[in-house]
Enzyme design. Structure first.
Site, PDB file in Angstrom:
ATOM      1  CG  LEU A   1     -32.355  -0.964  60.902  1.00 54.16           C
ATOM      2  CD1 LEU A   1     -31.918   0.449  61.260  1.00 54.16           C
ATOM      3  CD2 LEU A   1     -31.389  -1.576  59.896  1.00 54.16           C
ATOM      4  N   GLY A   2     -33.779  -3.976  64.166  1.00 52.78           N
ATOM      5  CA  GLY A   2     -33.634  -4.684  65.424  1.00 52.78           C
ATOM      6  C   GLY A   2     -34.754  -4.318  66.375  1.00 52.78           C
TER       7      GLY A   2
ATOM      8  N   GLY B   1     -35.769  -4.231  70.861  1.00 48.39           N
ATOM      9  CA  GLY B   1     -35.324  -4.335  72.246  1.00 48.39           C
ATOM     10  C   GLY B   1     -36.502  -4.533  73.160  1.00 48.39           C
TER      11      GLY B   1
ATOM     12  CG  MET C   1     -39.958   0.919  75.461  1.00 51.35           C
ATOM     13  SD  MET C   1     -39.539   2.280  76.575  1.00 51.35           S
ATOM     14  CE  MET C   1     -38.085   2.967  75.787  1.00 51.35           C
TER      15      MET C   1
ATOM     16  CB  VAL D   1     -34.661   0.373  65.604  1.00 54.77           C
ATOM     17  CG1 VAL D   1     -33.987   1.423  64.725  1.00 54.77           C
ATOM     18  CG2 VAL D   1     -34.647   0.828  67.062  1.00 54.77           C
TER      19      VAL D   1
ATOM     20  CE  LYS E   1     -36.274   2.336  71.066  1.00 52.91           C
ATOM     21  NZ  LYS E   1     -35.145   2.448  72.032  1.00 52.91           N
TER      22      LYS E   1
ATOM     23  CG  ASP F   1     -28.980  -0.493  79.129  1.00 58.11           C
ATOM     24  OD1 ASP F   1     -28.279  -1.331  79.754  1.00 58.11           O
ATOM     25  OD2 ASP F   1     -29.769  -0.802  78.224  1.00 58.11           O
TER      26      ASP F   1
END
Length: 448
Positions: free
Chosen positions: A49-50, A52, A54, A57, A72, A167
């Site tokens: 899905l994506g 980041g 760190m 996911v 994750k 964040d």
């Protein structure tokens, strides 16, 4: 959205600016999340899905409970880094402490072959940044305030758990069916009692959304620490209302300097039809000094709602269009809306073509459409409403007993705000309408 892509590449991405040396990285390892992989005997990976700074996911199928989930895992090159592993566990714990519909829920945590992972609910839909960009036009004032109110509700729940998010940004808010927004990614979250200023020039967060006291590393009393999140919500509200960030620059240092020392333009500078009361509310939310800032996320939501009511509530009664070929269901929805929003006008019609004619004659505040009906179906009617200027920005909620994720993705691209699966709880309907039109209902049906 009108903020340019260059701005997003710099101020819109999470960064850490530090003059301290970083720990050496160990050789890459980590959990395999390629499609088809079975994690911990339960979770079959379907797609990525994506990713980041760190973690990565993935969408997975829980083969025991037969539901889709989001899993994750730490990025492979960081999986053996002790600090990253500690932060990863802290994120899972922070999310698990909160039980609220406007916060993504954590289901489980585990370690496989020495690599940690956690399992979250899967929110089908885009994030708020994607939702805004896909629309091609600004949300109505009611929609924008509905967005902000849900973000405030989720953040209030996070604060009530004794945690700050640290964040908040549009890409960390998911937009799911029924126009339910859910705050995600607590990777920088910290317990209030453990929060402290970082020594030296160190900024963790996303420059476009970060509060001045965080940039400066000021020590803030515990009772004021949640106001950094209030500032970030103020930035989100500004962006949703205007299509601009309050501080736009192609340089990260310049963006940070603007947060610290320059006042933002009033939202009405970008969108002149915004009432002055909205300008005043966001000016307080974006105050440089946290002692002068709006006290809480809950207060920010209330102040925006009150400003909207003063400017629009009395003179603009709501008008609902209900298009559904099921006469009994159509009548039930019309009765519920009329009771929940007294003084509103509800126009029920039996098919899509009649719905289009009614919308063109009297543009509604909200159109509630059945997906499968004669004449024009819900997708075709949504597309037709987007053509003329008079109905281009009419919010749309579509309901169905036969559609699925592919229909929701298409409807979302067409600018529909929510997708309800029949039979649905009428309380869910009223809550979705509240969120879309930015008004509080006066009556709520009992939950079934």
């Amino acid at each position: 959205m009108t903020a340019d892509s260059k701005q997003r590449e710099t101020a819109g991405e999470q960064v850490t600016v530090s003059l301290r040396p970083t720990a050496p990285r160990l050789p890459p390892s980590g959990l395999d999340v390629s499609p088809g992989t079975l994690i911990d005997r339960n979770y079959r990976v379907l797609q990525i899905l994506g990713s980041g700074a760190m973690g990565i996911v993935a969408l997975a199928r829980d083969e025991v409970l037969e539901r889709d989930v989001a899993v994750k895992v730490i990025r492979p090159e960081l999986a053996d880094h002790p600090t990253v592993r500690d932060r990863f566990l802290a994120e899972a714990r922070a999310m698990a402490r909160v039980g609220h519909p406007n916060v993504v829920q954590v289901h489980a945590y585990g370690v496989v072959s020495g690599s940690p992972y956690f399992v979250m609910e899967y929110v089908e839909g885009p994030n708020l940044e994607q939702w805004l960009e896909a629309r091609g036009a600004l949300p109505s004032l009611g929609e924008a305030l509905g967005v902000t109110e849900q973000v405030c509700a989720g953040v209030s729940a996070i604060h009530a758990s004794g945690t700050t998010h640290r964040d908040l940004k549009t890409s960390n808010v998911m937009v799911g069916p029924a126009f339910r927004l859910a705050v995600a990614d607590l990777g920088l979250a910290r317990l209030l009692r453990h929060e402290r200023a970082e020594p030296g020039p160190h900024v963790s967060g996303t420059p476009a959304y970060v509060a001045p006291e965080v940039i400066l590393g000021h020590r803030v009393p515990e009772e004021l620490r949640t106001r950094a999140d209030v500032y970030s919500i103020g930035v989100i509200a500004y962006e949703v209302l205007t299509g601009h960030l309050p501080f736009e620059s192609d340089s990260v240092p310049r963006t940070l300097q603007m947060h610290v020392s320059e006042p933002p333009l009033a939202p009405s500078h970008h969108r002149p039809e915004l009432p002055a009361a909205i300008d005043d509310v966001l000016a307080r939310a974006l105050a440089k000094d946290p002692t002068e800032r709006t006290e809480s996320a809950e207060d920010l939501a209330r102040e925006l709602r009150d400003a909207y009511a003063r400017a629009h509530g009395a003179e603009r009664p709501l008008r609902f269009l209900v298009a559904d070929d099921d006469e009994g269901f159509r009548g039930l929805v019309a009765r519920v809306l009329g009771k929940a929003f007294p003084g509103s006008v509800v126009e029920p019609v039996e098919d899509g073509e009649a719905g289009l004619r009614a919308a063109e004659a009297h543009p509604p505040s909200l159109a509630l459409l059945d997906l499968d009906m004669p004449g024009l179906n819900g997708i075709e009617l949504t597309a037709a409403l987007r053509a003329p200027d008079a109905t281009r920005e009419v919010p749309v909620i579509v309901s169905t007993a036969v559609g699925g994720p592919a229909d929701w993705r298409l409807l979302s691209r067409l600018g529909a705000q929510a997708f309800l699966i029949k039979p649905y709880d009428l309380l869910q309907l009223v809550s979705a309408v509240e969120a879309v039109v930015g008004r509080r209902a006066k009556w709520y049906p009992s939950s079934s």
